[in-house]
Design a protein around this motif. Structure first.
Motif, mmCIF file in Angstrom:
data_model
loop_
_atom_site.group_PDB
_atom_site.id
_atom_site.type_symbol
_atom_site.label_atom_id
_atom_site.label_comp_id
_atom_site.label_asym_id
_atom_site.label_seq_id
_atom_site.Cartn_x
_atom_site.Cartn_y
_atom_site.Cartn_z
ATOM 1 N N SER A 130 66.532 58.086 59.143
ATOM 2 C CA SER A 130 67.259 56.833 59.408
ATOM 3 C C SER A 130 68.767 57.052 59.500
ATOM 4 O O SER A 130 69.487 56.202 60.005
ATOM 5 C CB SER A 130 66.949 55.809 58.314
ATOM 6 O OG SER A 130 67.345 56.315 57.044
ATOM 7 N N ASP A 131 69.252 58.168 59.009
ATOM 8 C CA ASP A 131 70.698 58.427 59.010
ATOM 9 C C ASP A 131 70.926 59.798 59.639
ATOM 10 O O ASP A 131 70.311 60.787 59.212
ATOM 11 C CB ASP A 131 71.197 58.410 57.552
ATOM 12 C CG ASP A 131 72.710 58.512 57.452
ATOM 13 O OD1 ASP A 131 73.311 57.685 56.754
ATOM 14 O OD2 ASP A 131 73.287 59.449 58.071
ATOM 15 N N SER A 132 71.794 59.848 60.636
ATOM 16 C CA SER A 132 71.980 61.128 61.343
ATOM 17 C C SER A 132 73.209 61.903 60.835
ATOM 18 O O SER A 132 73.692 62.801 61.521
ATOM 19 C CB SER A 132 72.096 60.877 62.846
ATOM 20 O OG SER A 132 73.207 60.046 63.076
ATOM 21 N N ASP A 173 62.648 61.088 56.334
ATOM 22 C CA ASP A 173 63.533 59.929 56.515
ATOM 23 C C ASP A 173 64.673 60.320 57.453
ATOM 24 O O ASP A 173 65.624 61.001 57.063
ATOM 25 C CB ASP A 173 64.082 59.475 55.158
ATOM 26 C CG ASP A 173 65.026 58.289 55.302
ATOM 27 O OD1 ASP A 173 65.294 57.872 56.455
ATOM 28 O OD2 ASP A 173 65.504 57.791 54.271
ATOM 29 N N TRP A 220 65.129 65.277 58.329
ATOM 30 C CA TRP A 220 66.548 64.886 58.373
ATOM 31 C C TRP A 220 67.465 66.029 58.826
ATOM 32 O O TRP A 220 68.640 65.799 59.112
ATOM 33 C CB TRP A 220 67.009 64.250 57.059
ATOM 34 C CG TRP A 220 66.819 65.032 55.781
ATOM 35 C CD1 TRP A 220 65.857 64.831 54.836
ATOM 36 C CD2 TRP A 220 67.651 66.098 55.278
ATOM 37 N NE1 TRP A 220 66.010 65.716 53.790
ATOM 38 C CE2 TRP A 220 67.103 66.499 54.034
ATOM 39 C CE3 TRP A 220 68.786 66.765 55.755
ATOM 40 C CZ2 TRP A 220 67.651 67.527 53.258
ATOM 41 C CZ3 TRP A 220 69.331 67.793 54.995
ATOM 42 C CH2 TRP A 220 68.758 68.160 53.759
ATOM 43 N N ASN A 228 65.632 63.456 51.024
ATOM 44 C CA ASN A 228 66.861 63.209 51.792
ATOM 45 C C ASN A 228 67.994 62.964 50.792
ATOM 46 O O ASN A 228 67.966 61.978 50.053
ATOM 47 C CB ASN A 228 66.637 61.979 52.686
ATOM 48 C CG ASN A 228 67.817 61.675 53.568
ATOM 49 O OD1 ASN A 228 68.961 61.731 53.124
ATOM 50 N ND2 ASN A 228 67.551 61.339 54.827
ATOM 51 N N THR A 238 70.037 59.373 51.620
ATOM 52 C CA THR A 238 69.387 58.052 51.542
ATOM 53 C C THR A 238 68.480 57.921 50.318
ATOM 54 O O THR A 238 68.094 56.824 49.956
ATOM 55 C CB THR A 238 68.506 57.813 52.786
ATOM 56 O OG1 THR A 238 67.426 58.775 52.748
ATOM 57 C CG2 THR A 238 69.291 57.976 54.081
#
Ligand code: BMA
Length: 370
Positions: free
Chosen positions: A143-145, A141, A199, A132, A135
């Motif tokens: 966790s962040d879009s 991962d 991701w 990713n 991150t």
């Protein structure tokens, strides 16, 4: 038996040339987008699909159950006597400049096995479980879009990602024989994007961002001199119809092979997904003149002794797919395997699958580039 089939295939091939290779727009005047061998590969994949389907296995010649890196070894060959016609490899961590992949295979070994597969006349496919870039986590991962957005032109991580694409390009450009012939490969990035576990997945970017990601990737590879790839588009089995399948499709000018990834958990659900997704790609393949394939599948641990001829074969044989590929036989996770090895419960059935007239292994397709 298999040799006879090969002869038949080659003899039959000339009459199937009518489709011809797809033409790509040429960005630089006079600079061909793809090498002659790559165009030939595309033409021959079309011929293959009319004859039967190739069997593929991820990391087949890199490692298997109880071995790692043995010269010339393959669990598939140990069971049926021939190598898969398709071997896939993963380039995860090439972007970091590491010497080994995320599955701990040296990139020098991957390069060597791609060359070996080329010399056998078989196909190599490349996936990319890259890290990713925002991150620093792995491909899973989510966790962040905003990761995809951040690597597109104008995004905070664009420059970093351009560097990653350069490293990727350097590796693909390095796939050359001693005579300097660039080995054509099928590149299958940004896969399973209709789920949301990577991701670049559905909930992590808009359709426009996803398509831009593809074009940015292909443009960068082209600008870096990569002219030995065909591109495969492989969502998961989430799309319910052709419109959903095409919602994030980057376009006919970019994509050569369309497929899908799906795995067996419960048999009925698997067969239903398979049938639905095959009908979708078959219909789009015909309308868009694309090669169709099952880009990833399998039944982890293959506990069903008749799985190959009882489940997989009947599901795929009705459609003109170029290949079906099962995932890896992980030497570090002994229950994580998708092809048989000697003594495995489905090994005998795999030999029947191998002997079926429609299945094609390396010796059956030993001239994909000529
Ligand atoms: C997954 C698993 C992982 C592996 C990854 C990339 O499906 O096999 O163990 O790291 O593919 O090859």
């Amino acid at each position: 038996m298999k040799t006879l089939r090969l002869i038949t295939m080659i003899l039959a091939s000339n009459s199937l040339m009518a489709c011809g290779p797809a033409q790509k727009s040429q960005k630089d005047e006079g600079a061909p987008t793809r090498t002659a061998e790559t165009e030939q590969l595309l033409a021959n994949l079309k011929k293959v699909s009319a004859r039967g389907f190739m069997f593929g296995h991820h990391d087949d010649t890199n490692y298997g159950i109880g071995w790692d890196g043995d010269e010339g070894r393959s669990d598939v060959k140990s069971v049926c006597g021939d190598y898969p016609a398709v071997v896939s490899f993963d380039l995860g961590h090439i972007e970091l400049g590491d010497t080994a992949s995320l599955d701990n295979v040296p990139f020098s070994k991957i390069r060597k096995e791609i060359l070996n597969q080329y010399k056998r006349g078989g196909l190599s496919s490349l996936s990319w479980h890259l890290r990713n870039p925002k991150t620093g986590g792995d491909a899973w991962d989510v966790s962040d879009s905003t990761v995809v957005k951040s690597i597109l032109p104008g995004g905070a991580n664009h420059g970093k990602f351009v560097g990653w694409l350069e490293k990727l390009s350097t590796f693909i450009n390095s796939l050359q024989t001693e005579d300097g012939v660039k080995v054509p490969v099928l590149f299958r990035p940004w896969h399973e994007h209709t789920g949301s576990w990577f991701w670049w997945g559905e909930k992590l970017c808009t359709p426009e961002e996803y398509k831009q990601l593809w074009h940015m990737t292909a443009d960068a590879l082209h600008d870096n001199g990569v002219n030995n790839v065909l591109y495969a588009y492989s969502p998961g089995c989430e799309p319910q119809d052709t419109a959903q399948y095409l919602k994030r499709y980057p376009g006919d000018d970019l994509i050569d092979v369309i497929g899908f990834d799906t795995y067996q958990f419960d048999r009925d659900g698997y067969i239903a997904n398979f049938e639905k997704s095959l009908a979708i790609i078959d219909s789009i393949g015909k309308a868009h003149h694309k090669i169709i394939a099952i880009t990833e599948t399998g039944y982890e641990g293959i506990p069903d002794s008749k799985w190959w001829t009882g489940t997989l074969l009947p599901a795929v044989e009705k459609y003109p797919i170029a290949y079906v590929l099962v995932w890896r036989n992980a030497r570090e996770r002994v229950t994580h395997f998708y092809a048989p090895y000697p003594g495995q419960v489905s090994a005998e059935d795999f030999v029947d699958f191998y002997n079926h007239p429609k299945t094609l292994f390396a010796n059956d397709v030993n001239s994909l580039y000529k």
